[in-house]
Motif scaffolding. Structure first.
Motif, PDB file in Angstrom:
ATOM      1  N   LEU A  70      14.951  56.649  41.987  1.00 48.95           N
ATOM      2  CA  LEU A  70      15.495  57.408  40.856  1.00 48.95           C
ATOM      3  C   LEU A  70      16.547  58.407  41.327  1.00 48.95           C
ATOM      4  O   LEU A  70      17.601  58.561  40.688  1.00 48.95           O
ATOM      5  CB  LEU A  70      14.365  58.125  40.122  1.00 48.95           C
ATOM      6  CG  LEU A  70      13.423  57.252  39.287  1.00 48.95           C
ATOM      7  CD1 LEU A  70      12.240  58.063  38.783  1.00 48.95           C
ATOM      8  CD2 LEU A  70      14.167  56.628  38.113  1.00 48.95           C
ATOM      9  N   SER A  73      19.670  56.514  42.135  1.00 46.91           N
ATOM     10  CA  SER A  73      20.345  56.056  40.925  1.00 46.91           C
ATOM     11  C   SER A  73      21.071  57.195  40.225  1.00 46.91           C
ATOM     12  O   SER A  73      22.199  57.026  39.741  1.00 46.91           O
ATOM     13  CB  SER A  73      19.322  55.423  39.983  1.00 46.91           C
ATOM     14  OG  SER A  73      19.950  54.940  38.814  1.00 46.91           O
ATOM     15  N   VAL A  74      20.444  58.372  40.175  1.00 48.50           N
ATOM     16  CA  VAL A  74      21.095  59.541  39.565  1.00 48.50           C
ATOM     17  C   VAL A  74      22.345  59.919  40.346  1.00 48.50           C
ATOM     18  O   VAL A  74      23.380  60.292  39.774  1.00 48.50           O
ATOM     19  CB  VAL A  74      20.106  60.719  39.483  1.00 48.50           C
ATOM     20  CG1 VAL A  74      20.830  62.003  39.074  1.00 48.50           C
ATOM     21  CG2 VAL A  74      18.988  60.406  38.500  1.00 48.50           C
ATOM     22  N   TYR A  77      25.030  57.653  39.288  1.00 44.19           N
ATOM     23  CA  TYR A  77      25.558  58.067  37.984  1.00 44.19           C
ATOM     24  C   TYR A  77      26.555  59.203  38.162  1.00 44.19           C
ATOM     25  O   TYR A  77      27.601  59.238  37.498  1.00 44.19           O
ATOM     26  CB  TYR A  77      24.428  58.511  37.063  1.00 44.19           C
ATOM     27  CG  TYR A  77      23.517  57.381  36.604  1.00 44.19           C
ATOM     28  CD1 TYR A  77      23.830  56.057  36.859  1.00 44.19           C
ATOM     29  CD2 TYR A  77      22.339  57.657  35.913  1.00 44.19           C
ATOM     30  CE1 TYR A  77      23.008  55.035  36.440  1.00 44.19           C
ATOM     31  CE2 TYR A  77      21.504  56.636  35.489  1.00 44.19           C
ATOM     32  CZ  TYR A  77      21.831  55.321  35.755  1.00 44.19           C
ATOM     33  OH  TYR A  77      21.020  54.318  35.349  1.00 44.19           O
ATOM     34  N   LEU A  97       9.094  56.874  32.203  1.00 43.22           N
ATOM     35  CA  LEU A  97      10.223  57.516  32.860  1.00 43.22           C
ATOM     36  C   LEU A  97      11.254  56.486  33.310  1.00 43.22           C
ATOM     37  O   LEU A  97      12.471  56.659  33.118  1.00 43.22           O
ATOM     38  CB  LEU A  97       9.725  58.333  34.062  1.00 43.22           C
ATOM     39  CG  LEU A  97      10.810  58.960  34.951  1.00 43.22           C
ATOM     40  CD1 LEU A  97      11.643  59.957  34.143  1.00 43.22           C
ATOM     41  CD2 LEU A  97      10.178  59.625  36.168  1.00 43.22           C
ATOM     42  N   VAL A  98      10.771  55.375  33.937  1.00 40.02           N
ATOM     43  CA  VAL A  98      11.689  54.338  34.398  1.00 40.02           C
ATOM     44  C   VAL A  98      12.415  53.692  33.223  1.00 40.02           C
ATOM     45  O   VAL A  98      13.626  53.439  33.280  1.00 40.02           O
ATOM     46  CB  VAL A  98      10.916  53.293  35.220  1.00 40.02           C
ATOM     47  CG1 VAL A  98      11.805  52.082  35.527  1.00 40.02           C
ATOM     48  CG2 VAL A  98      10.418  53.907  36.517  1.00 40.02           C
ATOM     49  N   SER A 100      13.121  55.022  30.305  1.00 45.07           N
ATOM     50  CA  SER A 100      14.113  55.981  29.787  1.00 45.07           C
ATOM     51  C   SER A 100      15.328  56.048  30.705  1.00 45.07           C
ATOM     52  O   SER A 100      16.479  56.105  30.237  1.00 45.07           O
ATOM     53  CB  SER A 100      13.475  57.366  29.650  1.00 45.07           C
ATOM     54  OG  SER A 100      12.407  57.337  28.722  1.00 45.07           O
ATOM     55  N   HIS A 101      15.080  56.028  32.025  1.00 39.30           N
ATOM     56  CA  HIS A 101      16.190  56.073  32.978  1.00 39.30           C
ATOM     57  C   HIS A 101      17.080  54.838  32.835  1.00 39.30           C
ATOM     58  O   HIS A 101      18.317  54.945  32.820  1.00 39.30           O
ATOM     59  CB  HIS A 101      15.618  56.161  34.401  1.00 39.30           C
ATOM     60  CG  HIS A 101      16.679  56.171  35.457  1.00 39.30           C
ATOM     61  ND1 HIS A 101      17.366  57.303  35.834  1.00 39.30           N
ATOM     62  CD2 HIS A 101      17.192  55.164  36.217  1.00 39.30           C
ATOM     63  CE1 HIS A 101      18.233  57.005  36.775  1.00 39.30           C
ATOM     64  NE2 HIS A 101      18.142  55.704  37.024  1.00 39.30           N
ATOM     65  N   ASN A 102      16.476  53.666  32.718  1.00 39.07           N
ATOM     66  CA  ASN A 102      17.257  52.444  32.576  1.00 39.07           C
ATOM     67  C   ASN A 102      18.019  52.403  31.258  1.00 39.07           C
ATOM     68  O   ASN A 102      19.148  51.900  31.187  1.00 39.07           O
ATOM     69  CB  ASN A 102      16.352  51.221  32.694  1.00 39.07           C
ATOM     70  CG  ASN A 102      15.818  51.033  34.113  1.00 39.07           C
ATOM     71  OD1 ASN A 102      16.457  51.466  35.078  1.00 39.07           O
ATOM     72  ND2 ASN A 102      14.655  50.404  34.246  1.00 39.07           N
ATOM     73  N   LEU A 104      19.117  55.056  29.734  1.00 36.51           N
ATOM     74  CA  LEU A 104      20.241  55.977  29.940  1.00 36.51           C
ATOM     75  C   LEU A 104      21.373  55.280  30.681  1.00 36.51           C
ATOM     76  O   LEU A 104      22.550  55.425  30.325  1.00 36.51           O
ATOM     77  CB  LEU A 104      19.769  57.203  30.720  1.00 36.51           C
ATOM     78  CG  LEU A 104      20.852  58.202  31.144  1.00 36.51           C
ATOM     79  CD1 LEU A 104      21.546  58.791  29.918  1.00 36.51           C
ATOM     80  CD2 LEU A 104      20.266  59.308  32.009  1.00 36.51           C
TER      81      LEU A 104
END
Length: 436
Positions: A70, A73-74, A77, A97-98, A100-102, A104
């Motif tokens: 994560l 990945s951030v 971004y 959480l995963v 929501s991150h994907n 996003l």
């Protein structure tokens, strides 16, 4: 990933805690046979602890890997790379959480693609517009120049990074003069027979916190030529109409006068001659008005007291005045402003308004004077309002279409402006604003 990694972390954590407590309790019961109770409790707590830590580390190892993924990945971004994603087969809060991150990442990818398409469209429009565009930074270096600007300033070569002053040094003198004057304006390039007319527009703004200037150069030659031809055609039609209206009766009456002389009927000659004189004077006034409009000199500004100016105006046309402040003084060309207001006041009387409803209001406003000519006539419809200030436009049968155009020319020559608007309850307001 083992089967227990798919369980929610809070369930795994609760199971480990319960197992540790049960193991410690069983061990304490066993050790009390040989040791004191306090020693048995201490050993029962300490002995299973390494095993607990081992299992905790093993259970939470995938979660730590997930957190590292994560974080990476951030970081992607933040660097503008939205192609990466994170995979997690577990359940519970980490799974949400995963997801929501994907989600996003997906939204950011779609927005990035949309933004790229918009940038491509904008760049295509900017590059292919016939208006030459230059974006200049605070150091007067070109940040962006479209194809028309490259053709005009760089013979087709890129202009980015070059100094605007260097580019201007290679252009003709009219271009340099237009830039040196600052602000907007028009200039002509080339010889008289093949001259091109340009309009220069300059706007300053802040980009990324730094001052920039946008320069636009628009070629107006073809458009102005078309408008010039249309204007001349209209002028010729108006002049021809007025000349025919005056010369035809004059020729007819001159022939009739000659016949009256031949027949000895002298008593009817004064009527014919008076009509000839009236049409000749009308034609003279018509030509004089056109000449005045075409040869409007620059205003000669001088201090003029509004009270005395209005008194002089009232000696020529009837109106009700409203002056505030009563002792106001303006710097104007009295003759020109008088001519403009005479035309407007006469128009107000010809609008069908009662004479007592024709008003002239002069008021001081911050930095300017506001002059309103008001009536209670029929007003104007939208089409007339849109064209009333244009030269040669008239709704009157015998109008020249120059009264309002002349008033506009005088107002703008003084650095002011003029506007027309219908009044509530009927009538028209012609508002002139002049600098104080």
């Amino acid at each position: 990933m083992h089967w227990w990694h798919r369980l929610p972390l809070d369930a795994v954590y609760a199971a480990l805690t319960l197992g540790y407590m049960l193991a410690a309790a069983a061990l304490a019961l066993l050790l009390t046979r040989w040791l004191q109770p306090w020693a048995a409790v201490a050993l029962s707590v300490a002995l299973p602890l390494p095993l607990l830590l081992y299992h905790v580390r093993r259970v939470f190892a995938p979660a730590r890997s997930l957190f590292r993924a994560l974080a990476g990945s951030v970081a992607n971004y933040r660097d503008g790379d939205y192609s990466s994603g994170v995979s997690w087969q577990g359940r519970g809060g980490l799974s949400e959480l995963v997801d929501s991150h994907n989600q996003l990442g997906k939204v950011l990818r779609e927005q990035r693609q949309s933004l790229v398409q918009r940038e491509l469209l904008l760049d295509t429009v900017v590059q292919n517009t016939p208006v030459a565009m230059l974006l200049v930074d605070a150091a007067r270096r070109v940040v962006l120049g479209n194809l028309a600007a490259r053709k005009m300033f760089g013979e087709g070569r890129k202009l980015e990074g070059q100094s605007l002053d260097t580019l201007l040094a290679g252009t003709s003198e009219p271009v340099r003069d237009a830039f040196s004057r600052g602000g907007d304006g028009m200039f002509t390039v080339g010889e008289e027979d093949s001259a091109d007319i340009y309009h220069l527009s300059r706007r300053t703004f802040r980009l990324n916190g730094r001052p920039h200037e946008l320069v636009l150069l628009r070629l107006l030659t073809a458009e102005l030529r078309r408008q010039e031809v249309q204007t001349w055609k209209k002028v010729i039609r108006v002049i021809s109409h007025e000349l025919n209206n005056s010369l035809a009766p004059i020729a007819s009456l001159a022939h009739s006068g000659a016949e009256l002389l031949r027949r000895g009927q002298h008593e009817r000659l004064p009527v014919a001659l008076a009509t000839i004189e009236e049409r000749a004077r009308h034609l003279e006034g018509f030509i004089r008005d056109y000449a005045r409009f075409a040869k409007m000199p620059a205003p000669r500004l001088e201090a003029v007291e509004w009270r005395r100016f209005i008194a002089q105006l009232r000696s020529q046309v009837e109106f009700v005045d409203d002056l505030h402040p009563a002792d106001g003084t303006a710097r104007i060309d009295a003759a020109q402003v008088e001519q403009a207001l005479l035309n407007l006041l006469r128009n107000a009387h010809e609008s069908g308004s009662p004479a007592q409803e024709v008003r002239l209001s002069v008021r001081g406003i911050p930095g300017a004077w506001r002059i309103d000519v008001l009536d209670r006539g029929s007003g104007m419809n939208d089409a007339v309002l849109a064209n009333a200030l244009l030269p040669f436009y008239s709704t009157k049968r015998h109008g020249t279409g120059l009264g309002l155009a002349l008033a506009r020319e005088i107002a703008e020559a003084h650095g002011g402006r003029i506007a027309l608007l219908n009044r509530d309850g009927g009538g028209l307001c012609v508002a002139i604003t002049l600098p104080a």
